[in-house]
Design an enzyme around this catalytic site. Structure first.
Site, PDB file in Angstrom:
ATOM      1  N   LEU A  14      -3.801  -7.168  -1.048  1.00  0.00           N
ATOM      2  CA  LEU A  14      -2.828  -7.282  -2.133  1.00  0.00           C
ATOM      3  C   LEU A  14      -1.406  -7.323  -1.591  1.00  0.00           C
ATOM      4  O   LEU A  14      -0.519  -7.927  -2.182  1.00  0.00           O
ATOM      5  CB  LEU A  14      -2.968  -6.104  -3.093  1.00  0.00           C
ATOM      6  CG  LEU A  14      -4.097  -6.159  -4.108  1.00  0.00           C
ATOM      7  CD1 LEU A  14      -4.172  -4.845  -4.873  1.00  0.00           C
ATOM      8  CD2 LEU A  14      -3.916  -7.322  -5.061  1.00  0.00           C
ATOM      9  N   GLY A  15      -1.188  -6.650  -0.475  1.00  0.00           N
ATOM     10  CA  GLY A  15       0.157  -6.635   0.082  1.00  0.00           C
ATOM     11  C   GLY A  15       0.277  -5.643   1.220  1.00  0.00           C
ATOM     12  O   GLY A  15      -0.645  -4.881   1.512  1.00  0.00           O
ATOM     13  N   GLY A  17       2.498  -2.516   2.617  1.00  0.00           N
ATOM     14  CA  GLY A  17       3.463  -1.493   2.258  1.00  0.00           C
ATOM     15  C   GLY A  17       4.163  -0.947   3.480  1.00  0.00           C
ATOM     16  O   GLY A  17       3.984  -1.423   4.601  1.00  0.00           O
ATOM     17  N   THR A  18       4.984   0.079   3.263  1.00  0.00           N
ATOM     18  CA  THR A  18       5.731   0.679   4.366  1.00  0.00           C
ATOM     19  C   THR A  18       4.805   1.318   5.381  1.00  0.00           C
ATOM     20  O   THR A  18       5.034   1.241   6.587  1.00  0.00           O
ATOM     21  CB  THR A  18       6.696   1.743   3.813  1.00  0.00           C
ATOM     22  OG1 THR A  18       7.522   1.151   2.816  1.00  0.00           O
ATOM     23  CG2 THR A  18       7.573   2.307   4.922  1.00  0.00           C
ATOM     24  N   GLY A  20       1.138   1.074   5.265  1.00  0.00           N
ATOM     25  CA  GLY A  20      -0.193   0.512   5.399  1.00  0.00           C
ATOM     26  C   GLY A  20      -0.414  -0.660   4.472  1.00  0.00           C
ATOM     27  O   GLY A  20       0.463  -1.043   3.703  1.00  0.00           O
ATOM     28  N   VAL A  22      -2.646  -2.741   1.426  1.00  0.00           N
ATOM     29  CA  VAL A  22      -3.360  -2.474   0.184  1.00  0.00           C
ATOM     30  C   VAL A  22      -4.382  -3.596  -0.024  1.00  0.00           C
ATOM     31  O   VAL A  22      -4.036  -4.780   0.051  1.00  0.00           O
ATOM     32  CB  VAL A  22      -2.408  -2.398  -1.026  1.00  0.00           C
ATOM     33  CG1 VAL A  22      -3.183  -2.051  -2.286  1.00  0.00           C
ATOM     34  CG2 VAL A  22      -1.314  -1.365  -0.774  1.00  0.00           C
ATOM     35  N   ASP A 132      11.810   6.425  -4.321  1.00  0.00           N
ATOM     36  CA  ASP A 132      11.846   5.037  -3.858  1.00  0.00           C
ATOM     37  C   ASP A 132      11.624   4.077  -5.029  1.00  0.00           C
ATOM     38  O   ASP A 132      10.830   3.141  -4.948  1.00  0.00           O
ATOM     39  CB  ASP A 132      10.793   4.799  -2.769  1.00  0.00           C
ATOM     40  CG  ASP A 132      11.066   3.519  -1.972  1.00  0.00           C
ATOM     41  OD1 ASP A 132      12.198   3.010  -2.043  1.00  0.00           O
ATOM     42  OD2 ASP A 132      10.142   3.037  -1.292  1.00  0.00           O
TER      43      ASP A 132
END
Length: 507
Positions: A14-15, A17-18, A20, A22, A132
């Site tokens: 899915l994407g 992240g900072t 890890g 997803v 955040d």
């Protein structure tokens, strides 16, 4: 749980992240989707603390925050991974919507900001700071419900990865108090500053402080000068006053609860109130990913919509009606005289820009568009076949003709999105959902045009949450059901992979 995989047996991401990646996973029995964040465990000391924190977060329940279901540890690789199992949100992030469709109208901003504050109010009442808040961490589903993601675990994840950063957050959205931590620490007011920055991004389509490219200069501006970003002049006076409140000095800055009473929200958006997304989901002990059991629930939202309705009754029927509504909505837009002519003109212009074909004319595009509208109305692919046959007989489909038709299908996506983006009444989450429908239609057409596409899988309707109850009953009656569904998913995945490869080649 089982990870979704592509044609090459790679997990569907899915994407990034900072801390890890997803991935998408699904329950093998109910076909319900989940999001699974994986973080490399370079510092196992933090594991127990993080597991307990996830257990606490999984007790939270509010329609405007992403639901945490539990955690697991994957020790199958040399480098173990900590896995966080979360709610899957189907509409992407506000950041994606802004990138794709540009700035939002004020009514849309009002709707999304109100929901954002509702979610933050709930988190703050449960003594959780996000730290955040930004458009990339605010998800929206197909019903237009805002979901706050990535809350409560940033510090622990940093420790798990041996990060040494003392501050958590993204500088352009960060409150001065996070940069220069006061002796008494900071509280919920830092999230309110970030809300203001996010509202500015929704209004302009650009990150706050986007003109300041030097990180040191931005830190100086925030830390020493405590200078908030510029408030867009095109906003209404009430919206400007709301933003001014978000950037008040720390001691005067209002809470999320206070801001919900601001005149900016006096006129309530007219979006339909859908059942909330505080689903608990089925947690199977014999699945590929084993969830940790959450403790008893903490303080929950008191909204009347949060009643204890069983999940299937709350989620399944609305979803199928929404999907049908999106198809119908797109069909009506494409059949509108002005929209149709606008689309045909833009579609033909794009085709003329990309290739020098004489095969496709605006009259032929009109035939194809009529077939697309009929297909959207009845889900019968024969309408698409008939339209293609009228445009070009199958015997004439040589390599060049197929390429031209293929390219026209891809350009249909772009042309339609241009027309939809000009319609002021469509909010971003609707545009996002309509874009998905458009892409499915284009895939279906390419499947009929090219022999290397498996056209038979196109006749299989996409699995929606409404199929869950049917799937459950079938699986109990037929031992072959699970195997059949796995094959179907593989074929659908193959189609998506082929489409992506062809798109890249055509471009």
């Amino acid at each position: 749980l089982t990870f979704d995989r592509d044609l090459h047996e790679q997990r569907t991401a899915l994407g990034q992240g900072t801390y890890g990646k997803v991935y998408v996973a699904h329950d093998r029995y109910t076909m319900k989707k989940f999001a699974v964040k994986e973080i490399p465990m370079r510092n196992p000391v933090y594991t127990d603390v993080l597991e307990n924190e996830i257990k606490i977060l999984s007790t939270l329940s509010h329609k405007n925050i992403v639901t945490y279901y539990g955690s697991a540890i994957d020790r199958s690789k040399k480098q173990p991974f900590f896995q966080i199992i979360m709610e899957y949100v189907d509409g992407g992030s506000l950041s994606q919507h802004l990138s794709k469709f540009g700035p939002f109208q004020e009514q849309v901003i009002k709707n999304y900001t109100r929901q954002l504050l509702e979610g933050l109010k709930y988190l703050h009442e449960n003594h959780i700071l996000h730290r955040d808040i930004k458009s990339a961490n605010i998800l929206v589903n197909s019903r237009g419900e805002i979901k706050i993601a990535d809350f409560g675990t940033s510090k622990r994840l940093a420790g798990l990865q041996l990060c040494t950063e003392d501050s958590v957050g993204t500088l352009q959205y960060m409150s001065p108090d996070v940069i220069l931590v006061p002796p008494m620490g900071y509280g919920p007011e830092v999230d309110i500053w970030s809300v203001g920055c996010t509202v500015i991004e929704m209004a302009t389509g650009k990150m706050p402080y986007h003109k300041i490219v030097n990180t040191g200069a931005l830190i100086l501006k925030l830390g020493n000068e405590r200078q908030p970003p510029d408030i867009p002049q095109e906003l209404s006076d009430t919206a400007k006053d709301f933003l001014a409140k978000c950037f008040e000095p720390t001691q005067k800055r209002p809470s999320a609860k206070d801001l919900l009473n601001h005149p900016f929200f006096k006129t309530k958006p007219t979006s339909p109130r859908e059942p909330n997304g505080n689903n608990n989901g089925d947690k199977h002990d014999n699945s590929g990913i084993h969830l940790s059991s959450p403790p008893e629930t903490l303080h929950r939202s008191t909204s009347s919509e949060e009643a204890g309705v069983p999940e299937p009754a709350r989620l399944l029927e609305p979803q199928i009606s929404i999907d049908n509504c999106r198809r119908s909505e797109l069909m009506h837009i494409l059949r509108d005289n002005d929209s149709r002519e606008d689309l045909l003109g833009k579609w033909m212009d794009l085709i003329d820009e990309k290739n020098e074909t004489e095969i496709l004319t605006i009259d032929k595009l009109r035939i194809l568009l009529s077939g697309i509208c009929d297909y959207l109305e009845d889900s019968n692919e024969q309408y698409l076949r008939t339209a293609l046959d009228k445009i070009c007989a199958k015997t004439d489909l040589n390599s060049d003709t197929r390429t031209d038709l293929e390219r026209a299908c891809y350009l249909f996506i772009k042309a339609t999105n241009i027309v939809l983006s000009c319609k002021n009444g469509l909010p971003p989450h609707v545009l996002f959902a309509l874009d998905n429908v458009i892409r499915r239609v284009a895939e279906h057409l390419v499947g009929l045009i090219r022999p290397d596409f498996i056209s038979s899988v196109n006749t299989i309707p996409p699995i929606t949450p409404s199929d869950v109850s049917t799937s459950r009953s079938l699986s109990s009656r037929s031992p072959f059901f699970s195997q059949t569904m796995d094959i179907t998913n593989e074929e659908i995945t193959r189609l998506h992979q082929q489409y992506a490869q062809l798109l890249q080649t055509s471009q």
